[in-house]
Design a protein around this motif. Structure first.
Motif, mmCIF file in Angstrom:
data_model
loop_
_atom_site.group_PDB
_atom_site.id
_atom_site.type_symbol
_atom_site.label_atom_id
_atom_site.label_comp_id
_atom_site.label_asym_id
_atom_site.label_seq_id
_atom_site.Cartn_x
_atom_site.Cartn_y
_atom_site.Cartn_z
ATOM 1 N N ASP A 6 -9.373 -8.023 13.301
ATOM 2 C CA ASP A 6 -10.058 -9.242 13.729
ATOM 3 C C ASP A 6 -11.014 -9.664 12.621
ATOM 4 O O ASP A 6 -11.895 -8.902 12.225
ATOM 5 C CB ASP A 6 -10.823 -8.953 15.026
ATOM 6 C CG ASP A 6 -11.418 -10.211 15.634
ATOM 7 O OD1 ASP A 6 -11.581 -11.213 14.907
ATOM 8 O OD2 ASP A 6 -11.725 -10.197 16.833
ATOM 9 N N ASP A 38 -1.319 -3.035 11.201
ATOM 10 C CA ASP A 38 -2.079 -3.008 12.448
ATOM 11 C C ASP A 38 -2.841 -4.313 12.679
ATOM 12 O O ASP A 38 -3.095 -4.698 13.816
ATOM 13 C CB ASP A 38 -3.074 -1.846 12.448
ATOM 14 C CG ASP A 38 -2.377 -0.493 12.494
ATOM 15 O OD1 ASP A 38 -1.203 -0.439 12.909
ATOM 16 O OD2 ASP A 38 -3.000 0.505 12.088
ATOM 17 N N GLY A 39 -3.215 -4.981 11.585
ATOM 18 C CA GLY A 39 -4.013 -6.193 11.716
ATOM 19 C C GLY A 39 -5.456 -5.872 12.053
ATOM 20 O O GLY A 39 -5.787 -4.780 12.521
ATOM 21 N N GLY A 74 -1.110 -7.605 9.986
ATOM 22 C CA GLY A 74 -0.508 -7.647 11.309
ATOM 23 C C GLY A 74 0.938 -8.111 11.281
ATOM 24 O O GLY A 74 1.531 -8.331 10.222
ATOM 25 N N ALA A 116 1.349 -14.783 17.121
ATOM 26 C CA ALA A 116 0.789 -13.495 16.703
ATOM 27 C C ALA A 116 1.183 -12.392 17.675
ATOM 28 O O ALA A 116 0.776 -12.415 18.830
ATOM 29 C CB ALA A 116 -0.729 -13.596 16.611
ATOM 30 N N ASP A 117 1.970 -11.423 17.215
ATOM 31 C CA ASP A 117 2.288 -10.247 18.034
ATOM 32 C C ASP A 117 1.113 -9.289 18.097
ATOM 33 O O ASP A 117 0.845 -8.677 19.132
ATOM 34 C CB ASP A 117 3.511 -9.520 17.458
ATOM 35 C CG ASP A 117 4.799 -10.282 17.670
ATOM 36 O OD1 ASP A 117 5.400 -10.136 18.744
ATOM 37 O OD2 ASP A 117 5.192 -11.043 16.771
ATOM 38 N N THR A 118 0.437 -9.103 16.964
ATOM 39 C CA THR A 118 -0.768 -8.273 16.862
ATOM 40 C C THR A 118 -1.894 -9.177 16.369
ATOM 41 O O THR A 118 -1.661 -10.356 16.079
ATOM 42 C CB THR A 118 -0.549 -7.143 15.844
ATOM 43 O OG1 THR A 118 -0.478 -7.710 14.527
ATOM 44 C CG2 THR A 118 0.735 -6.360 16.135
ATOM 45 N N PRO A 119 -3.121 -8.661 16.242
ATOM 46 C CA PRO A 119 -4.115 -9.456 15.513
ATOM 47 C C PRO A 119 -3.566 -9.754 14.114
ATOM 48 O O PRO A 119 -3.142 -8.842 13.394
ATOM 49 C CB PRO A 119 -5.339 -8.538 15.456
ATOM 50 C CG PRO A 119 -5.174 -7.627 16.631
ATOM 51 C CD PRO A 119 -3.688 -7.404 16.757
ATOM 52 N N CYS A 120 -3.524 -11.017 13.716
ATOM 53 C CA CYS A 120 -2.833 -11.435 12.493
ATOM 54 C C CYS A 120 -3.732 -12.239 11.578
ATOM 55 O O CYS A 120 -4.536 -13.046 12.036
ATOM 56 C CB CYS A 120 -1.618 -12.304 12.845
ATOM 57 S SG CYS A 120 -0.201 -11.380 13.453
ATOM 58 N N ASP A 152 -5.578 -13.719 17.465
ATOM 59 C CA ASP A 152 -5.499 -12.446 18.183
ATOM 60 C C ASP A 152 -4.090 -12.272 18.757
ATOM 61 O O ASP A 152 -3.303 -13.214 18.832
ATOM 62 C CB ASP A 152 -6.543 -12.409 19.295
ATOM 63 C CG ASP A 152 -6.910 -10.982 19.683
ATOM 64 O OD1 ASP A 152 -6.284 -10.038 19.160
ATOM 65 O OD2 ASP A 152 -7.824 -10.818 20.510
ATOM 66 N N SER A 153 -3.784 -11.052 19.169
ATOM 67 C CA SER A 153 -2.439 -10.736 19.651
ATOM 68 C C SER A 153 -2.074 -11.598 20.857
ATOM 69 O O SER A 153 -2.900 -11.890 21.717
ATOM 70 C CB SER A 153 -2.335 -9.255 20.018
ATOM 71 O OG SER A 153 -3.280 -8.913 21.009
#
Length: 237
Positions: free
Chosen positions: A88, A85-86, A175, A223-227, A153-154
């Motif tokens: 922040d 899910d990643g 992420g 980054a697709d998701t928060p990574c 971030d995503s």
């Protein structure tokens, strides 16, 4: 998760939400939960667990709920329950870099971040072992390994570039993101799109070595998701 150990050293980029340590060789540890282990060495790392697990050179693995006694020192990250899910993350005195996000073909300037950097090891190996190609077979040379974490971030494009004075590989920590290569600085010239999930390491650098020079294609992280991802930088000494 909790990592039970005796003499591990916390890294400079460790975070309360993502603790990380450098495990010394030959010491026994119990991983309670999910632990992402990174082998930054040019040789295979034996964990000496009940399953005789090995981590290939310049590679990584997620292991859970077991005793290990790594034959080489290595990095370990204590992962949350759902690492895909990643999250922040913000570090004290983090460095800020310009990125771009696109919404409905409209670009928006955003930022992504770098943690403190830590000097992890001095290693010796032939540089072509870590690259996708080279003009010849090289003798071993010494490298200083510096490591740090990045957060984006995503939807963040983290900057297309093609210059490094070192050999660099990456490990996905939290992420889902991508390591991408391009034919030019235009994002529409994409030619490789490597999807990265937690525990994945790019075990070969994108660079080609020519007369000890590291020739990189245009590349970036997306980054697709928060990574959160780890950069391992092998600087020639």
């Amino acid at each position: 998760m909790d990592l039970i150990e005796t003499s591990a050293m916390q890294t400079k980029f460790s975070h309360p939400a993502l603790p990380s340590k450098l495990l010394p060789a030959g010491k026994e540890y119990y991983i309670n939960g999910h632990g992402l282990l990174v082998n930054f060495h040019p040789e295979t790392l034996k964990l000496n667990n009940n399953y005789n697990t090995e981590i290939l050179a310049f590679s990584s693995i997620i292991r859970c709920n077991e005793h290990i006694q790594p034959a080489l020192n290595c990095l370990i990250f204590e992962l949350p329950e759902n690492p895909i899910d990643g999250i922040d993350i913000a570090w004290d005195e983090q460095k800020t870099y310009p990125g771009v996000r696109y919404e409905n073909a409209v670009s928006q300037n955003v930022e992504f971040y770098r943690s403190h950097q830590d000097e992890v090891a001095i290693l010796s190996f032939p540089p072509h072992q870590l690259s996708i190609g080279s003009d010849t077979l090289y003798d071993s040379q010494s490298f200083k390994l510096q490591a740090n974490l990045w957060f984006a971030d995503s939807g963040t494009h983290c900057g297309i570039h093609n210059e490094h004075s070192f050999i660099e590989i990456h490990t996905q920590i939290l992420g889902v993101g991508r390591m991408q290569t391009f034919q030019s600085e235009d994002k529409n010239s994409l030619c490789e799109d490597l999807i990265m999930a937690p525990g994945i390491t790019t075990s070969k650098a994108f660079c080609y070595i020519n007369n000890y020079q590291y020739i990189y294609p245009y590349h970036q992280y997306y980054a697709d998701t928060p990574c959160v991802w780890l950069a391992l930088e092998y600087h020639p000494i």
